[in-house]
Design an enzyme around this catalytic site. Structure first.
Site, PDB file in Angstrom:
ATOM      1  CG  ASP A  94     -24.556 -89.539   1.518  1.00 48.15           C
ATOM      2  OD1 ASP A  94     -23.885 -88.623   1.477  1.00 48.15           O
ATOM      3  OD2 ASP A  94     -25.246 -90.145   2.511  1.00 48.15           O
ATOM      4  CD  GLU A 134     -20.786 -83.523   6.580  1.00 50.53           C
ATOM      5  OE1 GLU A 134     -21.622 -84.097   5.703  1.00 50.53           O
ATOM      6  OE2 GLU A 134     -19.455 -83.719   6.813  1.00 50.53           O
ATOM      7  CD  GLU A 192     -29.878 -94.234   1.305  1.00 49.53           C
ATOM      8  OE1 GLU A 192     -29.240 -94.042  -0.090  1.00 49.53           O
ATOM      9  OE2 GLU A 192     -29.357 -94.073   2.296  1.00 49.53           O
ATOM     10  CB  THR A 247     -25.588 -77.838   3.539  1.00 49.81           C
ATOM     11  OG1 THR A 247     -24.613 -78.748   3.135  1.00 49.81           O
ATOM     12  CG2 THR A 247     -24.710 -76.999   4.470  1.00 49.81           C
ATOM     13  CB  SER A 273     -21.739 -98.421   3.582  1.00 49.21           C
ATOM     14  OG  SER A 273     -22.410 -98.380   4.766  1.00 49.21           O
ATOM     15  CB  SER A 274     -26.832 -97.255   3.990  1.00 45.80           C
ATOM     16  OG  SER A 274     -26.629 -95.800   4.002  1.00 45.80           O
ATOM     17  N   GLY A 331     -21.525 -98.017   8.843  1.00 46.04           N
ATOM     18  CA  GLY A 331     -21.743 -96.886   9.772  1.00 46.04           C
ATOM     19  C   GLY A 331     -20.736 -96.009  10.250  1.00 46.04           C
TER      20      GLY A 331
HETATM   21  C1  GLA Z   1     -25.796 -88.418   5.551  1.00 45.41           C
HETATM   22  C2  GLA Z   1     -26.993 -88.184   4.371  1.00 45.41           C
HETATM   23  C3  GLA Z   1     -26.695 -86.883   3.462  1.00 45.41           C
HETATM   24  C4  GLA Z   1     -26.226 -85.491   4.255  1.00 45.41           C
HETATM   25  C5  GLA Z   1     -25.150 -85.976   5.289  1.00 45.41           C
HETATM   26  C6  GLA Z   1     -24.964 -85.065   6.319  1.00 45.41           C
HETATM   27  O1  GLA Z   1     -24.991 -88.917   5.059  1.00 45.41           O
HETATM   28  O2  GLA Z   1     -27.480 -89.323   3.689  1.00 45.41           O
HETATM   29  O3  GLA Z   1     -27.693 -86.630   2.583  1.00 45.41           O
HETATM   30  O4  GLA Z   1     -27.337 -85.066   4.706  1.00 45.41           O
HETATM   31  O5  GLA Z   1     -25.633 -87.230   6.280  1.00 45.41           O
HETATM   32  O6  GLA Z   1     -24.086 -84.080   5.556  1.00 45.41           O
END
Ligand code: GLA
Length: 447
Positions: free
Chosen positions: A197, A52, A186, A54, A152-153, A147
């Site tokens: 993501d 997370e 994004e 990272t 989702s975004s 959220g």
């Molecule tokens: C969001 C960001 C990702 C990542 C996570 C945390 O989802 O879009 O790029 O940094 O938070 O791991």
């Protein structure tokens, strides 16, 4: 459509329900825009097993696409206008023209996730682009919960990118280059997110997690698919907590880690990202990293926040936590590699231990958890058939992911459903998710 749906969601999925969803979306599109051809695109949300915050530090992540997704139906137009409607009333129809400078709408407006890729595409291709008439379908129960830390975004950004590229015959529409494009697209919304993501939404495979090394190389990015342990399943436990706008909090974490790099450069001038610390002794690095720095201290030391965050919206904060933020990223990178190795060896006890440690680090060092997420993770981790559970996604609300023995799901649901939101009394919701294949163009149909 039935075959496509089975191939996407598996034969055990409620095919009839999905079929109805796709048919309703097609009928709604026809009602809005009349008869003619329509192209159908799909992009999934994601869950992160470990790794997370990272990704923007060029570290490691281990996410998986989930079987909740966003559909985009689209037909090209002869001009550069984009008309986009949504099957959910809370997202009103929007219109804009594709140009290299599309004015962003207020923070949180859903159309920003479509304007971002449109603007970037206009900047990166010299040709004038055709717009589209489009319809988005992300309704529950098949859509990606909003959220909830399930990206989702990014699913919307990816679906819109696919649609715009395909309708304009731009041959970028697959693989790593598409994923890298979508990540950059994004940033339009002002949050300086990493690549996880969008990569997950595009490169995932059914029943597999996706290991990504987020350091770009001349040849692209290194990634591989890791099968999930047999007879185990992923359970998502949604706290129901929604943070209105996590952008500033997220950007603050980005700045704090960049501040760490800036300070470390005095001794290690070659480092560019926290990833570079993997072979350096933490005890030596730590000496250079204060626990906290105030905005005044930064000013006195001639450190400009502006130059640390020139590519994103600057957080309005007075205090910056440095050492613990860096420690989270460095230890989390180690944990991702250790989980991948333990999964290969079938050492689930170790996987579980590392997931528990990851949650603790996210809670104490990165401070992205909430009391309810902590209670959910603790309750899940106490269950004898849960391998490990931790918060997933950016944090400040959203979901806990649990890797659990398949037979334990009902019991786990029952245990966590007694947990409630402290202020509004709302019960948490849990659901099983199947790692799904990545995004794509599903079909073009003549209606
Ligand atoms: C969001 C960001 C990702 C990542 C996570 C945390 O989802 O879009 O790029 O940094 O938070 O791991």
């Amino acid at each position: 459509m039935r075959d496509t749906i089975e191939a996407l969601y598996g034969q055990e999925s409620p095919v009839a329900g999905q079929n109805q969803r796709y048919n309703e979306a097609l009928a709604a599109f026809q009602e809005l825009y009349g008869p003619g051809p329509v192209s159908l695109f799909r992009a999934p949300g994601r869950v992160n097993l470990i790794g997370e915050h990272t990704d923007y530090n060029q570290g490691y992540v281990l996410p998986a696409a989930i079987d909740r997704d966003i559909l985009m139906l689209a037909r090209p137009r002869d001009d550069a206008e984009v008309r986009v409607a949504n099957m959910e009333d809370e997202y009103p129809p929007r219109e804009f023209s594709i140009t290299p400078n599309i004015p962003p709408r207020p923070v949180g407006d859903w159309a920003n996730y479509i304007q971002g890729p449109a603007e970037l595409l206009a900047r990166e291709t010299q040709d004038s682009l055709r717009g589209m008439n489009a319809l988005v379908c992300g309704r529950p129960p098949w859509g990606v919960p909003r959220g909830a830390g399930l990206a989702s975004s990014s699913a919307l950004t990816v679906a819109a990118s696919l649609a715009l590229m395909r309708l304009n015959s731009i041959p970028l529409s697959y693989g790593v280059s598409l994923a890298a494009f979508c990540s950059r697209a994004e940033w339009y919304v002002g949050t300086r997110g990493g690549i996880m993501d969008q990569f997950t939404a595009i490169l995932s495979q059914r029943d597999h997690a996706l290991f990504i090394d987020c350091r770009p190389r001349a040849s692209g990015y290194r990634y591989s698919h890791a099968p999930l342990p047999e007879e185990h399943t992923l359970v998502l436990i949604d706290s129901g907590e929604r943070h209105r706008n996590t952008g500033p909090l997220y950007n603050q974490r980005v700045v704090e880690t960049r501040l760490g790099i800036h300070l470390l450069k005095s001794r290690y001038p070659w480092i560019t990202h926290l990833r570079d610390l993997e072979d350096l002794p933490w005890d030596e690095c730590r000496e250079l990293l204060p626990e906290e720095m105030t905005a005044d201290e930064l000013y006195d030391r001639g450190i400009s926040l502006q130059s640390l965050m020139e590519d994103g919206t600057l957080p309005q904060a007075e205090t910056f936590v440095v050492q613990r933020r860096c420690r989270h990223v460095i230890t989390e990178n180690d944990r991702v590699l250790a989980v991948v190795e333990a999964m290969q060896k079938g050492d689930l006890e170790r996987v579980g231990k590392l997931m528990v440690e990851s949650h603790a680090s996210a809670r104490d060092d990165y401070e992205i958890s909430t009391p309810l997420l902590d209670r959910i993770a603790d309750a899940a981790n106490e269950h004898p058939d849960v391998v490990g559970a931790r918060l997933t996604g950016a944090g400040w609300g959203g979901c806990v992911v649990a890797l659990a023995r398949a037979g334990a799901v009902d019991d786990l649901f029952e245990r966590v459903s007694s947990l409630r939101h402290e202020t509004n009394g709302q019960a948490v919701q849990a659901f099983v998710t199947q790692p799904a294949p990545g995004a794509g163009h599903l079909a073009t149909i003549n209606m």
